[in-house]
Design an enzyme around this catalytic site. Structure first.
Site, PDB file in Angstrom:
ATOM      1  CG  ASN A  47       0.562  -5.392   2.083  1.00  0.00           C
ATOM      2  OD1 ASN A  47       1.450  -6.229   2.072  1.00  0.00           O
ATOM      3  ND2 ASN A  47      -0.670  -5.646   1.655  1.00  0.00           N
TER       4      ASN A  47
ATOM      5  CG  HIS B  72      -4.259   3.836   5.848  1.00  0.00           C
ATOM      6  ND1 HIS B  72      -4.389   2.500   6.135  1.00  0.00           N
ATOM      7  CD2 HIS B  72      -4.573   3.960   4.540  1.00  0.00           C
ATOM      8  CE1 HIS B  72      -4.739   1.853   5.050  1.00  0.00           C
ATOM      9  NE2 HIS B  72      -4.867   2.720   4.059  1.00  0.00           N
TER      10      HIS B  72
HETATM   11  N1  LIG Z   1       1.848  -1.354   0.291  1.00  0.00           N
HETATM   12  C1  LIG Z   1       0.581  -0.970   0.233  1.00  0.00           C
HETATM   13  O1  LIG Z   1       0.221   0.113   0.702  1.00  0.00           O
HETATM   14  C2  LIG Z   1      -0.431  -1.847  -0.402  1.00  0.00           C
HETATM   15  C3  LIG Z   1      -0.094  -3.105  -0.875  1.00  0.00           C
HETATM   16  N2  LIG Z   1      -1.015  -3.887  -1.518  1.00  0.00           N
HETATM   17  C4  LIG Z   1      -0.574  -5.204  -2.015  1.00  0.00           C
HETATM   18  O2  LIG Z   1      -0.719  -5.230  -3.423  1.00  0.00           O
HETATM   19  C5  LIG Z   1      -1.279  -6.468  -3.813  1.00  0.00           C
HETATM   20  C6  LIG Z   1      -1.991  -6.319  -5.152  1.00  0.00           C
HETATM   21  O3  LIG Z   1      -3.094  -5.427  -5.027  1.00  0.00           O
HETATM   22  P1  LIG Z   1      -4.220  -5.360  -6.158  1.00  0.00           P
HETATM   23  O4  LIG Z   1      -3.613  -5.162  -7.492  1.00  0.00           O
HETATM   24  O5  LIG Z   1      -5.243  -4.404  -5.672  1.00  0.00           O
HETATM   25  O6  LIG Z   1      -4.788  -6.852  -6.062  1.00  0.00           O
HETATM   26  P2  LIG Z   1      -5.522  -7.709  -7.186  1.00  0.00           P
HETATM   27  O7  LIG Z   1      -6.061  -8.913  -6.492  1.00  0.00           O
HETATM   28  O8  LIG Z   1      -6.465  -6.859  -7.963  1.00  0.00           O
HETATM   29  O9  LIG Z   1      -4.351  -8.143  -8.202  1.00  0.00           O
HETATM   30  C7  LIG Z   1      -3.359  -9.083  -7.901  1.00  0.00           C
HETATM   31  C8  LIG Z   1      -3.070  -9.866  -9.188  1.00  0.00           C
HETATM   32  O10 LIG Z   1      -1.862 -10.613  -9.016  1.00  0.00           O
HETATM   33  C9  LIG Z   1      -2.059 -11.908  -9.554  1.00  0.00           C
HETATM   34  N3  LIG Z   1      -1.129 -12.832  -8.904  1.00  0.00           N
HETATM   35  C10 LIG Z   1      -1.239 -13.406  -7.675  1.00  0.00           C
HETATM   36  N4  LIG Z   1      -0.164 -14.186  -7.437  1.00  0.00           N
HETATM   37  C11 LIG Z   1       0.633 -14.109  -8.527  1.00  0.00           C
HETATM   38  C12 LIG Z   1       1.875 -14.689  -8.877  1.00  0.00           C
HETATM   39  N5  LIG Z   1       2.504 -15.540  -8.061  1.00  0.00           N
HETATM   40  N6  LIG Z   1       2.423 -14.386 -10.088  1.00  0.00           N
HETATM   41  C13 LIG Z   1       1.794 -13.544 -10.931  1.00  0.00           C
HETATM   42  N7  LIG Z   1       0.588 -12.951 -10.656  1.00  0.00           N
HETATM   43  C14 LIG Z   1       0.022 -13.246  -9.466  1.00  0.00           C
HETATM   44  C15 LIG Z   1      -3.515 -12.228  -9.277  1.00  0.00           C
HETATM   45  O11 LIG Z   1      -3.979 -13.227 -10.147  1.00  0.00           O
HETATM   46  C16 LIG Z   1      -4.169 -10.865  -9.525  1.00  0.00           C
HETATM   47  O12 LIG Z   1      -4.510 -10.715 -10.897  1.00  0.00           O
HETATM   48  C17 LIG Z   1      -2.179  -6.846  -2.620  1.00  0.00           C
HETATM   49  O13 LIG Z   1      -2.396  -8.230  -2.550  1.00  0.00           O
HETATM   50  C18 LIG Z   1      -1.394  -6.352  -1.438  1.00  0.00           C
HETATM   51  O14 LIG Z   1      -0.514  -7.374  -1.005  1.00  0.00           O
HETATM   52  C19 LIG Z   1      -2.290  -3.439  -1.715  1.00  0.00           C
HETATM   53  C20 LIG Z   1      -2.679  -2.216  -1.246  1.00  0.00           C
HETATM   54  C21 LIG Z   1      -1.797  -1.321  -0.534  1.00  0.00           C
HETATM   55  O1  LIG Z   2      -4.676   0.150   0.258  1.00  0.00           O
HETATM   56  C1  LIG Z   2      -4.829   0.311   1.480  1.00  0.00           C
HETATM   57  O2  LIG Z   2      -5.626   1.124   1.964  1.00  0.00           O
HETATM   58  C2  LIG Z   2      -3.976  -0.436   2.443  1.00  0.00           C
HETATM   59  C3  LIG Z   2      -3.908  -1.849   2.179  1.00  0.00           C
HETATM   60  O3  LIG Z   2      -4.746  -2.462   1.586  1.00  0.00           O
HETATM   61  C4  LIG Z   2      -2.753  -2.551   2.722  1.00  0.00           C
HETATM   62  O4  LIG Z   2      -2.000  -1.965   3.510  1.00  0.00           O
HETATM   63  O5  LIG Z   2      -2.564  -3.725   2.356  1.00  0.00           O
END
Ligand SMILES: NC(=O)C1=CN([C@@H]2O[C@H](COP(=O)(O)OP(=O)(O)OC[C@H]3O[C@@H](n4cnc5c(N)ncnc54)[C@H](O)[C@@H]3O)[C@@H](O)[C@H]2O)C=CC1
Ligand SMILES: O=C([O-])CC(=O)C(=O)O
Length: 273
Positions: A196, A226
């Protein structure tokens, strides 16, 4: 403040642990949008662990079922949740922080989100997430001719369950392996839970097709690393961030949660920084 959360995984639950102290007062209401199968466990967990976070709670399975009108909604669920829930919220005039920024790599989603935000006079807020320095990149972009090259380095376990498995034996590698070189559009689409930040740099900078991305699995990585460099006629800089992974999800750096918390603090407090 009435806060909405889409998703109740690692980012959401860590955020709720931090919120009471960060805000210094409970939320008026917390509305959580969960997957239907998770609704009951989410209700139990809120009652057991997070009763101090808000004066009232609701758990629903669709964003249009949220009671009342949230002041701010945070999407922290994944790319699929962005397309299902976020356009409707924006059209209804509700500002949304989208953490799964890579969803915008799909041109149809990017266009729909922008159109919905305009139609609802709402704001689509893209947080810096696991990286920093996006403010300067976004500022420089206006002057044109900005170049960005990004390298994402994570321990092999963080790439489990991704196409990296087809290129590298993640359980056996002993040295760093580059398994992907391409554009931010390709990276964000193929690695929706890991790239992301590449999408964030692309949107702040030269765009999805002009942002160069390299992804690396490295058993010696000191965390989720990163690195990126920016070159422009006005300024050039390089950034390297060594992030600690989250306890609940090795793919996600814990600083992502604090970046979301910053968006909420900036919304709730008198000072924006
Ligand atoms: N912008 C950034 O720097 C970053 C972005 N992310 C994004 O954040 C997202 C979430 O990260 P985490 O919380 O660590 O993942 P996670 O997998 O621990 O939690 C995601 C939760 O959302 C739920 N979920 C999935 N689809 C859904 C829907 N349509 N409606 C409601 N709930 C739903 C899942 O069941 C899960 O409980 C990642 O998939 C990634 O896309 C993650 C890390 C960095
Ligand atoms: O949390 C991070 O290090 C970055 C990550 O997963 C993402 O960009 O989706």
């Amino acid at each position: 403040m009435h806060l909405g959360l889409i998703g109740f995984g690692n980012i959401a639950t860590t955020l709720l642990e931090l919120l009471p102290e960060a805000l210094g007062r409970p939320l008026e209401r917390l509305s959580v949008v969960s997957m239907p199968a998770d609704a009951e466990p989410v209700r139990s967990r809120l009652a057991r662990d997070f009763s101090a976070v808000a004066r009232a709670f609701s758990v629903v399975c669709s964003s249009d079922q949220m009671e009342g009108r949230p002041d701010l909604v945070v999407e922290c669920a994944g790319h699929g949740a962005v397309s299902s829930h976020v356009p409707g919220l924006l059209r209804a005039g509700i500002d949304v922080v989208v953490v799964s920024v890579g969803a915008l790599a799909e041109p149809r989603i990017e266009a729909e989100l922008k159109e919905a935000a305009r139609a609802g006079n709402a704001r689509l807020i893209l947080p810096a997430g696991a990286i920093g320095g996006v403010d300067l990149l976004s500022a420089l972009k206006v002057a044109g001719d900005v170049k960005v090259s990004y390298r994402g380095i994570k321990p092999p376990a963080a790439w489990a369950g991704t196409p990296a498995e087809r290129a590298v034996d993640l359980e056996r590698i002993r040295t760093a392996h580059v398994f992907f070189s391409g554009t931010a559009r390709e990276a964000a689409s193929a690695y929706p839970r890991n790239a992301n930040v590449a999408a964030t740099l692309a949107l702040a900078g030269p765009g999805f097709d002009a942002t160069e991305v390299t992804l690396v699995a490295d058993p010696s990585a000191p965390g989720n690393v990163h690195e990126y460099s920016v070159a422009s006629p006005l300024a050039s800089y390089a950034v390297r961030i060594e992030n600690r992974p989250s306890a609940g999800n090795a793919k996600t750096s814990v600083s992502t949660v604090y970046s979301v918390l910053r968006e909420i603090r900036n919304r709730a407090g008198p000072l924006v920084i």
